[in-house]
Scaffold this active site. Structure first.
Site, PDB file in Angstrom:
ATOM      1  N   SER A 139      51.827 -47.617  21.789  1.00  0.00           N
ATOM      2  CA  SER A 139      50.941 -48.756  22.054  1.00  0.00           C
ATOM      3  C   SER A 139      51.557 -49.594  23.165  1.00  0.00           C
ATOM      4  O   SER A 139      52.786 -49.542  23.384  1.00  0.00           O
ATOM      5  CB  SER A 139      50.835 -49.613  20.783  1.00  0.00           C
ATOM      6  OG  SER A 139      50.150 -50.820  21.051  1.00  0.00           O
ATOM      7  N   TYR A 152      54.701 -54.610  13.601  1.00  0.00           N
ATOM      8  CA  TYR A 152      54.021 -53.649  14.493  1.00  0.00           C
ATOM      9  C   TYR A 152      54.831 -53.439  15.769  1.00  0.00           C
ATOM     10  O   TYR A 152      55.035 -52.304  16.202  1.00  0.00           O
ATOM     11  CB  TYR A 152      52.613 -54.156  14.803  1.00  0.00           C
ATOM     12  CG  TYR A 152      51.730 -53.116  15.452  1.00  0.00           C
ATOM     13  CD1 TYR A 152      51.315 -51.986  14.755  1.00  0.00           C
ATOM     14  CD2 TYR A 152      51.292 -53.262  16.767  1.00  0.00           C
ATOM     15  CE1 TYR A 152      50.486 -51.027  15.347  1.00  0.00           C
ATOM     16  CE2 TYR A 152      50.464 -52.320  17.362  1.00  0.00           C
ATOM     17  CZ  TYR A 152      50.065 -51.205  16.648  1.00  0.00           C
ATOM     18  OH  TYR A 152      49.248 -50.259  17.235  1.00  0.00           O
TER      19      TYR A 152
HETATM   20  N1  LIG Z   1      42.981 -49.252  18.367  1.00  0.00           N
HETATM   21  C1  LIG Z   1      43.829 -49.742  19.251  1.00  0.00           C
HETATM   22  O1  LIG Z   1      43.528 -50.711  19.973  1.00  0.00           O
HETATM   23  C2  LIG Z   1      45.192 -49.109  19.415  1.00  0.00           C
HETATM   24  C3  LIG Z   1      45.942 -49.492  20.521  1.00  0.00           C
HETATM   25  C4  LIG Z   1      47.196 -48.913  20.711  1.00  0.00           C
HETATM   26  C5  LIG Z   1      47.660 -47.986  19.816  1.00  0.00           C
HETATM   27  N2  LIG Z   1      46.914 -47.638  18.732  1.00  0.00           N
HETATM   28  C6  LIG Z   1      47.467 -46.638  17.815  1.00  0.00           C
HETATM   29  O2  LIG Z   1      46.578 -45.556  17.722  1.00  0.00           O
HETATM   30  C7  LIG Z   1      46.837 -44.856  16.512  1.00  0.00           C
HETATM   31  C8  LIG Z   1      45.508 -44.550  15.838  1.00  0.00           C
HETATM   32  O3  LIG Z   1      44.907 -45.764  15.440  1.00  0.00           O
HETATM   33  P1  LIG Z   1      43.354 -46.060  15.603  1.00  0.00           P
HETATM   34  O4  LIG Z   1      43.223 -47.204  16.526  1.00  0.00           O
HETATM   35  O5  LIG Z   1      42.623 -44.817  15.881  1.00  0.00           O
HETATM   36  O6  LIG Z   1      43.033 -46.630  14.139  1.00  0.00           O
HETATM   37  P2  LIG Z   1      42.052 -46.124  12.980  1.00  0.00           P
HETATM   38  O7  LIG Z   1      40.662 -45.974  13.496  1.00  0.00           O
HETATM   39  O8  LIG Z   1      42.295 -47.073  11.849  1.00  0.00           O
HETATM   40  O9  LIG Z   1      42.607 -44.671  12.596  1.00  0.00           O
HETATM   41  C9  LIG Z   1      43.884 -44.534  11.998  1.00  0.00           C
HETATM   42  C10 LIG Z   1      44.064 -43.105  11.527  1.00  0.00           C
HETATM   43  O10 LIG Z   1      45.387 -42.961  10.978  1.00  0.00           O
HETATM   44  C11 LIG Z   1      45.282 -42.396   9.676  1.00  0.00           C
HETATM   45  N3  LIG Z   1      46.403 -42.835   8.854  1.00  0.00           N
HETATM   46  C12 LIG Z   1      46.816 -44.097   8.586  1.00  0.00           C
HETATM   47  N4  LIG Z   1      47.912 -44.080   7.810  1.00  0.00           N
HETATM   48  C13 LIG Z   1      48.202 -42.773   7.578  1.00  0.00           C
HETATM   49  C14 LIG Z   1      49.222 -42.097   6.870  1.00  0.00           C
HETATM   50  N5  LIG Z   1      50.182 -42.774   6.208  1.00  0.00           N
HETATM   51  N6  LIG Z   1      49.215 -40.743   6.866  1.00  0.00           N
HETATM   52  C15 LIG Z   1      48.265 -40.039   7.536  1.00  0.00           C
HETATM   53  N7  LIG Z   1      47.281 -40.632   8.221  1.00  0.00           N
HETATM   54  C16 LIG Z   1      47.246 -41.977   8.242  1.00  0.00           C
HETATM   55  C17 LIG Z   1      43.919 -42.826   9.153  1.00  0.00           C
HETATM   56  O11 LIG Z   1      43.466 -41.898   8.189  1.00  0.00           O
HETATM   57  P3  LIG Z   1      43.017 -42.308   6.683  1.00  0.00           P
HETATM   58  O12 LIG Z   1      42.676 -43.768   6.696  1.00  0.00           O
HETATM   59  O13 LIG Z   1      41.837 -41.417   6.429  1.00  0.00           O
HETATM   60  O14 LIG Z   1      44.200 -41.960   5.853  1.00  0.00           O
HETATM   61  C18 LIG Z   1      43.085 -42.719  10.430  1.00  0.00           C
HETATM   62  O15 LIG Z   1      42.667 -41.395  10.629  1.00  0.00           O
HETATM   63  C19 LIG Z   1      47.773 -45.748  15.700  1.00  0.00           C
HETATM   64  O16 LIG Z   1      49.082 -45.240  15.784  1.00  0.00           O
HETATM   65  C20 LIG Z   1      47.671 -47.094  16.385  1.00  0.00           C
HETATM   66  O17 LIG Z   1      48.841 -47.861  16.222  1.00  0.00           O
HETATM   67  C21 LIG Z   1      45.681 -48.177  18.512  1.00  0.00           C
END
Ligand SMILES: NC(=O)c1ccc[n+]([C@@H]2O[C@H](COP(=O)([O-])OP(=O)(O)OC[C@H]3O[C@@H](n4cnc5c(N)ncnc54)[C@H](OP(=O)(O)O)[C@@H]3O)[C@@H](O)[C@H]2O)c1
Length: 235
Positions: A139, A152
């Site tokens: 991130s 975070y």
């Molecule tokens: N959205 C943003 O603005 C942003 C920006 C920078 C980085 N990121 C990073 O991108 C990544 C994905 O996040 P996202 O934005 O796509 O959020 P999201 O829509 O909430 O998706 C998160 C995913 O991670 C899975 N997950 C969470 N905890 C888990 C665990 N302990 N074991 C296995 N799976 C798990 C969830 O699956 P279930 O809930 O089905 O278990 C879901 O598929 C994260 O690492 C986040 O920090 C996001």
């Protein structure tokens, strides 16, 4: 070039992981997606477009090394190999140091940092066979700290350092390692529901497109760390 290759994506039930899964399927790859429940993984897998035989849904909580080892073994059993590991699963708890709980701290580190260690650790041997690729989703919070971000920020700063060291460890085996550091992406992160007001943000399929581009680069070139952000700020 990517057709027939196999990707393992943690946290593919929604958001960025799901967007990457669809982009790789569109290129003819086989994909395995995980989530914390099999039901959620299967539900998401059923909505991905592509050859059903090229999609595998698995339950694995990244906070368990054994679960990640089992999941990657299941991918090898189903598809014969692993070429790409995307360590994407992540969560966020945002509160000041006065208010953040020990449980929230631990869940953040166990998922975003130790969880990626588990995924990468489980992936090294099969990736040595294929001279494969590891991509971690960090991130911009891995380079920029902010109020209420202690857990975070710590997890993502740690993840950036971890990924860069692993990149140096594995380069000699022909395994490439990249960390992507996105800014705002329209996902379900932190209990958000994507909506029309998110149009200015990066969309999950854009990260999918970026991953495809990375995987298709000339193999002599390794983009080890990529910052990506919305081209226009929010209004
Ligand atoms: N959205 C943003 O603005 C942003 C920006 C920078 C980085 N990121 C990073 O991108 C990544 C994905 O996040 P996202 O934005 O796509 O959020 P999201 O829509 O909430 O998706 C998160 C995913 O991670 C899975 N997950 C969470 N905890 C888990 C665990 N302990 N074991 C296995 N799976 C798990 C969830 O699956 P279930 O809930 O089905 O278990 C879901 O598929 C994260 O690492 C986040 O920090 C996001």
């Amino acid at each position: 070039m990517l057709k027939g290759k196999v990707a393992y994506i943690t946290g593919g039930t929604k958001g960025i992981g799901y967007g990457i899964a669809q982009a790789l399927l569109d290129k003819g790859m086989k994909v395995a997606i995980t989530g914390r429940s099999l039901q959620a993984a299967e539900k998401a897998a059923a909505t991905l477009k592509g050859d059903r035989a090229a999609i595998l849904a698995l339950e694995s909580d990244v906070s368990s090394l054994a679960a990640e080892q089992n999941a990657i073994a299941a991918v090898v059993q189903q598809f014969g190999q692993v070429d790409v590991v995307i360590a994407n699963a992540g969560i966020g708890h945002f509160a000041s140091i006065e208010n953040i709980s020990e449980a929230q701290w631990k869940e953040t580190i166990d998922t975003n940092l130790t969880g990626v260690f588990h995924t990468v650790k489980a992936g090294v041997d099969p990736l040595k066979q294929t001279k494969g690729y590891i991509i971690t989703i960090a991130s911009l919070a891995g380079a920029n700290f902010f109020e209420n971000g202690s857990a975070y920020n710590a997890s993502k700063f740690g993840l950036v350092g971890f990924t860069q060291a692993v990149m140096l460890d594995l380069r000699k085996y022909g395994i490439k390692v990249t960390t992507i550091m996105p800014g705002s992406v329209a996902t379900h992160f932190n209990n958000h529901t994507p909506n029309d007001a998110d149009a200015w943000k990066i969309q999950p399929e854009d990260i999918g497109e970026l991953v495809v581009d990375i995987l298709q680069l000339n193999p002599r070139t390794l983009p080890s760390k990529i910052e990506v952000r919305p081209s226009m700020p929010s209004k």
